[in-house]
Design a protein around this motif. Structure first.
Motif, PDB file in Angstrom:
ATOM      1  N   PHE A   1     -28.356 -29.526 -42.965  1.00  0.00           N
ATOM      2  CA  PHE A   1     -29.574 -28.694 -42.707  1.00  0.00           C
ATOM      3  C   PHE A   1     -29.186 -27.963 -41.375  1.00  0.00           C
ATOM      4  CE2 PHE A   1     -33.523 -27.774 -40.365  1.00  0.00           C
ATOM      5  CZ  PHE A   1     -34.090 -27.079 -41.176  1.00  0.00           C
ATOM      6  N   PHE A   2     -28.927 -28.759 -40.275  1.00  0.00           N
ATOM      7  CA  PHE A   2     -28.510 -28.101 -38.889  1.00  0.00           C
ATOM      8  C   PHE A   2     -27.227 -27.339 -39.030  1.00  0.00           C
ATOM      9  CE2 PHE A   2     -31.246 -31.645 -37.239  1.00  0.00           C
ATOM     10  CZ  PHE A   2     -32.150 -30.923 -37.286  1.00  0.00           C
TER      11      PHE A   2
ATOM     12  N   ARG B   1     -27.070 -26.266 -32.879  1.00  0.00           N
ATOM     13  CA  ARG B   1     -26.255 -26.993 -32.070  1.00  0.00           C
ATOM     14  C   ARG B   1     -26.735 -28.442 -31.811  1.00  0.00           C
ATOM     15  NH1 ARG B   1     -24.649 -25.977 -27.296  1.00  0.00           N
ATOM     16  NH2 ARG B   1     -22.297 -26.634 -27.586  1.00  0.00           N
ATOM     17  N   ILE B   2     -26.764 -29.352 -32.922  1.00  0.00           N
ATOM     18  CA  ILE B   2     -27.234 -30.496 -32.849  1.00  0.00           C
ATOM     19  C   ILE B   2     -26.277 -31.448 -33.722  1.00  0.00           C
ATOM     20  CG2 ILE B   2     -29.033 -32.090 -33.731  1.00  0.00           C
ATOM     21  CD1 ILE B   2     -31.217 -29.677 -33.727  1.00  0.00           C
ATOM     22  N   TYR B   3     -26.097 -32.663 -32.475  1.00  0.00           N
ATOM     23  CA  TYR B   3     -24.970 -33.688 -33.144  1.00  0.00           C
ATOM     24  C   TYR B   3     -25.987 -34.658 -33.645  1.00  0.00           C
ATOM     25  CZ  TYR B   3     -21.696 -37.241 -32.421  1.00  0.00           C
ATOM     26  OH  TYR B   3     -20.808 -38.468 -32.967  1.00  0.00           O
ATOM     27  N   VAL B   4     -25.613 -35.231 -34.879  1.00  0.00           N
ATOM     28  CA  VAL B   4     -26.274 -36.296 -35.604  1.00  0.00           C
ATOM     29  C   VAL B   4     -25.059 -37.517 -35.876  1.00  0.00           C
ATOM     30  CG1 VAL B   4     -27.500 -37.027 -37.421  1.00  0.00           C
ATOM     31  CG2 VAL B   4     -27.942 -34.627 -36.371  1.00  0.00           C
ATOM     32  N   ALA B   5     -25.304 -38.643 -35.656  1.00  0.00           N
ATOM     33  CA  ALA B   5     -24.268 -39.417 -35.974  1.00  0.00           C
ATOM     34  C   ALA B   5     -24.891 -40.867 -36.388  1.00  0.00           C
ATOM     35  CB  ALA B   5     -23.475 -39.859 -34.802  1.00  0.00           C
ATOM     36  N   CYS B   6     -24.497 -41.691 -36.963  1.00  0.00           N
ATOM     37  CA  CYS B   6     -24.809 -43.095 -37.317  1.00  0.00           C
ATOM     38  C   CYS B   6     -23.966 -44.126 -36.801  1.00  0.00           C
ATOM     39  CB  CYS B   6     -24.681 -43.365 -38.707  1.00  0.00           C
ATOM     40  SG  CYS B   6     -26.125 -42.669 -39.699  1.00  0.00           S
ATOM     41  N   GLU B   7     -24.567 -45.254 -36.078  1.00  0.00           N
ATOM     42  CA  GLU B   7     -24.087 -46.563 -35.539  1.00  0.00           C
ATOM     43  C   GLU B   7     -22.909 -46.039 -34.390  1.00  0.00           C
ATOM     44  OE1 GLU B   7     -22.774 -48.951 -38.478  1.00  0.00           O
ATOM     45  OE2 GLU B   7     -24.961 -49.833 -38.869  1.00  0.00           O
TER      46      GLU B   7
ATOM     47  N   LEU C   1     -28.756 -41.265 -34.277  1.00  0.00           N
ATOM     48  CA  LEU C   1     -29.187 -40.828 -33.083  1.00  0.00           C
ATOM     49  C   LEU C   1     -28.891 -39.212 -33.274  1.00  0.00           C
ATOM     50  CD1 LEU C   1     -26.306 -39.669 -31.392  1.00  0.00           C
ATOM     51  CD2 LEU C   1     -25.987 -41.974 -31.268  1.00  0.00           C
ATOM     52  N   ALA C   2     -29.489 -38.323 -32.436  1.00  0.00           N
ATOM     53  CA  ALA C   2     -29.368 -36.960 -32.447  1.00  0.00           C
ATOM     54  C   ALA C   2     -29.462 -36.351 -31.017  1.00  0.00           C
ATOM     55  CB  ALA C   2     -30.714 -36.243 -33.233  1.00  0.00           C
ATOM     56  N   VAL C   3     -28.840 -35.420 -30.716  1.00  0.00           N
ATOM     57  CA  VAL C   3     -28.554 -34.717 -29.373  1.00  0.00           C
ATOM     58  C   VAL C   3     -28.605 -33.233 -29.659  1.00  0.00           C
ATOM     59  CG1 VAL C   3     -27.620 -34.610 -26.987  1.00  0.00           C
ATOM     60  CG2 VAL C   3     -27.377 -36.777 -28.536  1.00  0.00           C
ATOM     61  N   ARG C   4     -29.343 -32.695 -28.765  1.00  0.00           N
ATOM     62  CA  ARG C   4     -29.550 -31.067 -28.994  1.00  0.00           C
ATOM     63  C   ARG C   4     -28.758 -30.425 -27.991  1.00  0.00           C
ATOM     64  NH1 ARG C   4     -36.224 -30.397 -28.399  1.00  0.00           N
ATOM     65  NH2 ARG C   4     -35.610 -31.595 -26.705  1.00  0.00           N
ATOM     66  N   ASP C   5     -28.314 -29.245 -28.621  1.00  0.00           N
ATOM     67  CA  ASP C   5     -27.567 -28.384 -27.644  1.00  0.00           C
ATOM     68  C   ASP C   5     -26.389 -28.828 -27.144  1.00  0.00           C
ATOM     69  OD1 ASP C   5     -29.714 -26.548 -27.847  1.00  0.00           O
ATOM     70  OD2 ASP C   5     -30.883 -27.660 -26.302  1.00  0.00           O
ATOM     71  N   VAL C   6     -25.613 -29.473 -27.894  1.00  0.00           N
ATOM     72  CA  VAL C   6     -24.347 -29.844 -27.751  1.00  0.00           C
ATOM     73  C   VAL C   6     -23.321 -29.390 -28.974  1.00  0.00           C
ATOM     74  CG1 VAL C   6     -24.903 -31.812 -26.144  1.00  0.00           C
ATOM     75  CG2 VAL C   6     -24.701 -32.352 -28.649  1.00  0.00           C
TER      76      VAL C   6
ATOM     77  N   GLU D   1     -20.554 -36.784 -21.362  1.00  0.00           N
ATOM     78  CA  GLU D   1     -21.370 -35.831 -22.066  1.00  0.00           C
ATOM     79  C   GLU D   1     -22.293 -34.898 -21.073  1.00  0.00           C
ATOM     80  OE1 GLU D   1     -20.595 -35.047 -25.106  1.00  0.00           O
ATOM     81  OE2 GLU D   1     -19.731 -36.728 -26.163  1.00  0.00           O
ATOM     82  N   GLY D   2     -22.854 -35.438 -20.204  1.00  0.00           N
ATOM     83  CA  GLY D   2     -23.833 -34.727 -19.282  1.00  0.00           C
ATOM     84  C   GLY D   2     -25.133 -34.862 -19.821  1.00  0.00           C
ATOM     85  N   LYS D   3     -25.388 -35.400 -20.712  1.00  0.00           N
ATOM     86  CA  LYS D   3     -26.922 -35.800 -21.202  1.00  0.00           C
ATOM     87  C   LYS D   3     -26.906 -37.239 -22.274  1.00  0.00           C
ATOM     88  CE  LYS D   3     -29.095 -33.258 -23.796  1.00  0.00           C
ATOM     89  NZ  LYS D   3     -29.524 -32.254 -24.632  1.00  0.00           N
TER      90      LYS D   3
END
Length: 274
Positions: A36-37, A43-49, A65-70, A83-85
């Motif tokens: 979707f993104f 710019r959204i990072y999505v990962a498992c485990e 997990l999800a992190v925006r603007d990366v 990563e800075g965040k």
């Protein structure tokens, strides 16, 4: 130093595997969100485990997990200082085991780490829980709206539907890749069926037009001339049964031989009017 940090958690630190229900739920959510993104170019990072390192905290690896603007490039671990965040959202899938880990201890941990949103999908009971950081910096339950929990991080709504975790953008459900393939196959099948039906209709219409032409030719041959109103009525008919009834009615004003010839033309290939 960052490179020296391990990108895996030893087995003794992990909870026991929870089977297909656990794996399918988290991997399905990851694929849906990444797709979707990716289509939107967000710019959204999505990962498992993925193993996560917060300064001064024990490492952990959430189900999702999800992190925006990366940059959403592939990673082996998430190191907050590098990563800075930190993380913006965590989702845990609970199937079996100690429910206090997901619904109590993780609530306290993720709240202390300042992770804006935390969701728990209870796959066994088909329930969804959600928390969001409030003004005081602690977690507050996310209220359900029409059975859905809204995520400000993702800009989506989460709901348990048909025994699976589903994401919605407004009224549109985000489908998993397998569901998209199945939907496309159904659409192709419907298009093929519609095309076959149109071909059959065209063939039937062609046959009907041939029968109409034969009838008009026979009428013209027997009666000398087909009146315009009669021709218009015959050409407007698309039901062979109605055509036959009309011709019988017209035969009341003609001779019996003409009627028999017209009805015979309806049951046989077109005849030569001559």
């Amino acid at each position: 130093m960052v490179e020296s940090l391990p990108a895996f958690i030893p087995a003794e630190e992990l909870a026991p595997p929870e089977g297909d229900l656990h794996f399918d739920a988290k991997s399905g959510a990851r694929e849906v969100l990444r797709s979707f993104f990716g289509r939107l170019g967000r710019r959204i990072y999505v990962a498992c485990e993925l193993i996560v390192y917060y300064p001064g905290e024990p490492r952990f690896a959430p189900d999702l997990l999800a992190v925006r603007d990366v940059d959403p490039h592939e990673r082996m671990k998430w190191v907050v200082s590098a990563e800075g965040k930190g993380l913006d959202l965590v989702l845990e899938v609970h199937v079996a085991g100690d429910w206090r880990k997901d619904l109590e201890r993780n609530v306290a941990l993720y709240s202390r780490l300042g992770i804006p949103e935390y969701f728990v999908y209870d796959r066994g009971r088909l329930r969804l829980h959600g928390w969001r950081l409030g003004p005081a910096g602690s977690y507050e339950p996310i209220p359900a709206q029409a059975g859905r929990l809204g995520s400000q991080v993702l800009g989506l709504e989460l709901v348990v539907e048909d025994e699976r975790l589903r994401f919605y953008e407004g009224t549109a459900a985000l489908l998993e890749p397998g569901e998209l393939v199945a939907r496309m196959e159904r659409m192709v099948g419907q298009l093929e069926s519609s095309a076959d039906a149109r071909v059959a209709e065209a063939r039937q219409e062609g046959e009907l037009r041939g029968r109409q032409g034969a009838c008009l030719a026979l009428l013209g041959a027997r009666l000398g001339e087909v009146p315009a109103p009669v021709r218009a009525r015959v050409q407007a008919l698309t039901d062979p049964a109605r055509l036959e009834r009309l011709l019988v009615d017209l035969g009341l004003a003609a001779d019996a031989a003409a009627v028999q010839a017209i009805l015979g033309a309806l049951a046989e290939p077109p005849l030569d009017p001559g």
